[in-house]
Write a protein that holds these residues in place. Structure first.
Motif, PDB file in Angstrom:
ATOM      1  N   THR A  82       0.834  -1.210   0.000  1.00  0.00           N
ATOM      2  CA  THR A  82       0.000   0.000   0.000  1.00  0.00           C
ATOM      3  C   THR A  82       0.866   1.257   0.000  1.00  0.00           C
ATOM      4  O   THR A  82       0.601   2.224  -0.721  1.00  0.00           O
ATOM      5  N   LYS A  83       1.918   1.224   0.799  1.00  0.00           N
ATOM      6  CA  LYS A  83       2.846   2.360   0.877  1.00  0.00           C
ATOM      7  C   LYS A  83       3.528   2.597  -0.464  1.00  0.00           C
ATOM      8  O   LYS A  83       3.704   3.751  -0.892  1.00  0.00           O
ATOM      9  N   SER A  84       3.889   1.505  -1.145  1.00  0.00           N
ATOM     10  CA  SER A  84       4.533   1.627  -2.448  1.00  0.00           C
ATOM     11  C   SER A  84       3.597   2.254  -3.479  1.00  0.00           C
ATOM     12  O   SER A  84       4.019   3.084  -4.292  1.00  0.00           O
ATOM     13  N   ILE A  85       2.320   1.878  -3.435  1.00  0.00           N
ATOM     14  CA  ILE A  85       1.339   2.473  -4.347  1.00  0.00           C
ATOM     15  C   ILE A  85       1.182   3.963  -4.054  1.00  0.00           C
ATOM     16  O   ILE A  85       1.111   4.796  -4.973  1.00  0.00           O
ATOM     17  N   LYS A 126      -4.462  -1.074   4.191  1.00  0.00           N
ATOM     18  CA  LYS A 126      -4.846  -1.501   2.840  1.00  0.00           C
ATOM     19  C   LYS A 126      -5.572  -0.432   2.029  1.00  0.00           C
ATOM     20  O   LYS A 126      -6.192  -0.729   1.008  1.00  0.00           O
ATOM     21  N   SER A 127      -5.479   0.824   2.462  1.00  0.00           N
ATOM     22  CA  SER A 127      -6.165   1.887   1.716  1.00  0.00           C
ATOM     23  C   SER A 127      -5.330   3.159   1.690  1.00  0.00           C
ATOM     24  O   SER A 127      -4.442   3.371   2.518  1.00  0.00           O
ATOM     25  N   ILE A 128      -5.644   4.015   0.701  1.00  0.00           N
ATOM     26  CA  ILE A 128      -4.949   5.288   0.506  1.00  0.00           C
ATOM     27  C   ILE A 128      -5.995   6.376   0.318  1.00  0.00           C
ATOM     28  O   ILE A 128      -7.005   6.172  -0.377  1.00  0.00           O
ATOM     29  N   ASP A 129      -5.751   7.530   0.916  1.00  0.00           N
ATOM     30  CA  ASP A 129      -6.654   8.676   0.763  1.00  0.00           C
ATOM     31  C   ASP A 129      -5.844   9.924   0.449  1.00  0.00           C
ATOM     32  O   ASP A 129      -4.742  10.103   0.989  1.00  0.00           O
ATOM     33  N   PHE A 130      -6.392  10.767  -0.408  1.00  0.00           N
ATOM     34  CA  PHE A 130      -5.795  12.076  -0.647  1.00  0.00           C
ATOM     35  C   PHE A 130      -6.859  13.021  -1.194  1.00  0.00           C
ATOM     36  O   PHE A 130      -7.958  12.605  -1.591  1.00  0.00           O
ATOM     37  N   THR A 131      -6.502  14.282  -1.194  1.00  0.00           N
ATOM     38  CA  THR A 131      -7.414  15.317  -1.681  1.00  0.00           C
ATOM     39  C   THR A 131      -6.873  15.887  -2.985  1.00  0.00           C
ATOM     40  O   THR A 131      -5.696  16.254  -3.073  1.00  0.00           O
TER      41      THR A 131
END
Length: 521
Positions: A60-63, A86-91
């Motif tokens: 997940t960190k690599s993505i 297992k998840s990524i968030d951004f604005t």
């Protein structure tokens, strides 16, 4: 007596077997020798577990890092980029960039994504999580095997055991120092990361909690030399270890060991762009979660190379370089079971195995001589040649001899003499029918050939299957049995046939079939 090509080939094979196997039998310092396995010379047995959940988090960190690099390269403005297990968030700050972001996310395998206004949420699919866990175990096996190969150990066993465990057997590990080195080399994650220091908040690092740092997208790391020294760095790295192409030991201006590393083309480009845009700021060189140095960027750095300095010896630097070259472990590993096999236990195993081998060998030879007379002596010559050839071929290819391998040799003794029994019985049958010595020998070999080939080929196929799908001890058994079968084809069929041809006239002249083949008058 007249020499023939069969005897010439057999004689050369026997000479080859004696010469090449001599260093192993005499335990000399010259020549190639058969390597003894863990059960025969002692060593280290370990059963390791893999923290696969950490591999999912690292994936997940690599993505997240790849998303950051993409947005920076395309000048897409994003904020508040964070990730968890297992998840990524951004604005997304500019809605006009939504299409470009969406196109990029479509190309990432094993994720689902959703837009909620300017918020973007990315999550790994259950299938991707399972595949990541499985890949972490497979990659750990391959990485550990590569490291141990470069460490200089002879044929270390590294194999998957059960669903998520790794079996490691290291023969020849005798001292506590060697054991410690091997364990550290195996367990070291060797995850290299180049991370930007958060210069805006670095002064608050000693008063900031890890939770507060995470709110800013940062992480607090300690110094490798002095754990009391803390650094506040961006959680998503600029460069990751998978961009590393080489690492080797060098020396700094004070003649202290350092690790010189080189990045691939992608890493070199990212490294050059980052250093060009961040002159005057610091870049932390992080290895396995510890900061080794935080040099200040004075100018753009091209070429994609760098240096890791630390307070370690030449041996430690060498082991670290091996770990970096062989690749980082995707997930940490931990010890489930460890035991040492002492040299004395190995010596007892060799003694017991040799008693079994010698006693079986002698009993077979005695039976052959008592029952088949001179035909038995000829068969025994082939049997001795067969043993020399097995050892010679194993020594030549650096094969490892294990306790099951010794059992394979004992089994081969029986199989090798079996071919001669079949041939001799065919010759005896023909002689009883009153045919000539020449015809009895030629027809005896001809009639016995199909049965011998069928038996040897089917056994060889089974041995190949055991080697391909077996592990450790099973492979050792399969190797010795395969070599023994092939060697027996040369000694028992070609060699003895040539000896009979050479002695044919003498046998015919003596007219003593009881002496030569054990046929009662």
């Amino acid at each position: 007596m007249k020499l023939n090509y069969r005897v010439a080939i057999f004689g050369l094979a026997l000479l080859f077997g004696i010469v090449v196997s001599a260093p192993s039998l005499l335990n000399s310092s010259w020549g190639k020798k058969v390597t003894l396995g863990l059960d025969l010379q002692g060593g280290l047995h370990m059963l390791l577990g893999v923290k696969t959940d950490e591999a999912v988090k690292a994936h997940t960190k690599s993505i997240a890092a790849s998303i950051k690099r993409f947005t920076q390269k395309k000048d897409i403005l994003i904020d508040d980029l964070k990730f968890d297990q297992k998840s990524i968030d951004f604005t997304l700050l500019d809605s006009d960039d939504k299409k470009a972001i969406e196109e990029y996310l479509k190309g990432i395998k094993g994720v689902t994504y959703a837009f909620n206004g300017e918020k973007v949420h990315i999550e790994l699919t259950p299938k991707e999580i399972e595949e990541t866990k499985k890949h972490a175990i497979d990659q750990a096996i391959e990485t550990i095997r590569n490291r141990l190969d470069q460490f200089g150990l002879s044929e270390p066993l590294v194999a998957k055991q059960g669903d998520g465990s790794i079996l490691v057997e290291l023969a020849g590990i005798k001292s506590a120092e060697d054991e410690q080195r091997a364990r550290e080399l195996i367990s070291r994650a060797a995850r290299l990361e180049l991370m930007a220091v958060d210069e805006d908040r670095a002064g608050r690092v000693y008063t900031m909690t890890p939770q507060e740092a995470a709110e800013y997208g940062d992480v607090i790391l300690s110094d490798v030399k002095n754990p009391k020294v803390k650094y506040l760095v961006r959680e998503i790295p600029i460069i990751e270890g998978d961009m590393l192409t080489d690492a080797h030991v060098g020396f700094d201006q004070n003649n202290r060991p350092v690790i010189d590393f080189t990045l691939n083309a992608e890493g070199a480009e990212i490294f050059g762009d980052f250093t060009g845009k961040n002159v005057g700021k610091r870049l932390a060189i992080v290895l396995d979660g510890k900061v080794y140095s935080d040099p200040r960027i004075n100018e753009r750095i091209g070429g994609g190379s760098g240096q890791i300095s630390g307070n370690y010896t030449v041996v430690e630097a060498k082991d670290l370089a091996i770990a970096l070259r062989s690749g980082a472990l995707l997930a940490p590993i931990y010890m489930l079971e460890k035991r040492s096999v002492g040299p004395s236990l190995g010596a007892d195993s060799i003694k017991a195995s040799m008693i079994a081998l010698v006693s079986g060998f002698v009993l077979v030879m005695l039976f052959m001589v008592l029952y088949y007379k001179m035909a038995g002596v000829i068969a025994n010559i082939a049997l001795i040649a067969n043993l020399f050839l097995i050892l010679a071929i194993m020594a030549l290819f650096g094969a490892t001899l294990t306790l099951p391998g010794m059992a394979g040799i004992v089994l081969t003794v029986g199989m090798a003499v079996d071919a001669n029994v079949i041939i001799t019985e065919r010759i005896r049958e023909l002689l009883r029918e009153g045919v000539s010595i020449h015809k009895a020998i030629e027809d005896g070999y001809s009639n016995a050939m199909s049965a011998i080939l069928d038996a040897n080929i089917t056994t060889l196929i089974a041995a190949v299957v055991l080697y391909v799908y077996g592990t450790g001890a099973i492979k050792g058994f399969a190797i010795t049995m395969s070599i023994g079968i092939l060697a027996s084809m040369l000694t028992a069929i070609l060699g003895t046939h040539g000896i009979y041809e050479m002695l044919e006239k003498r046998i015919a002249k003596s007219k003593n079939n009881h002496f030569w083949f054990g046929i009662k008058a």
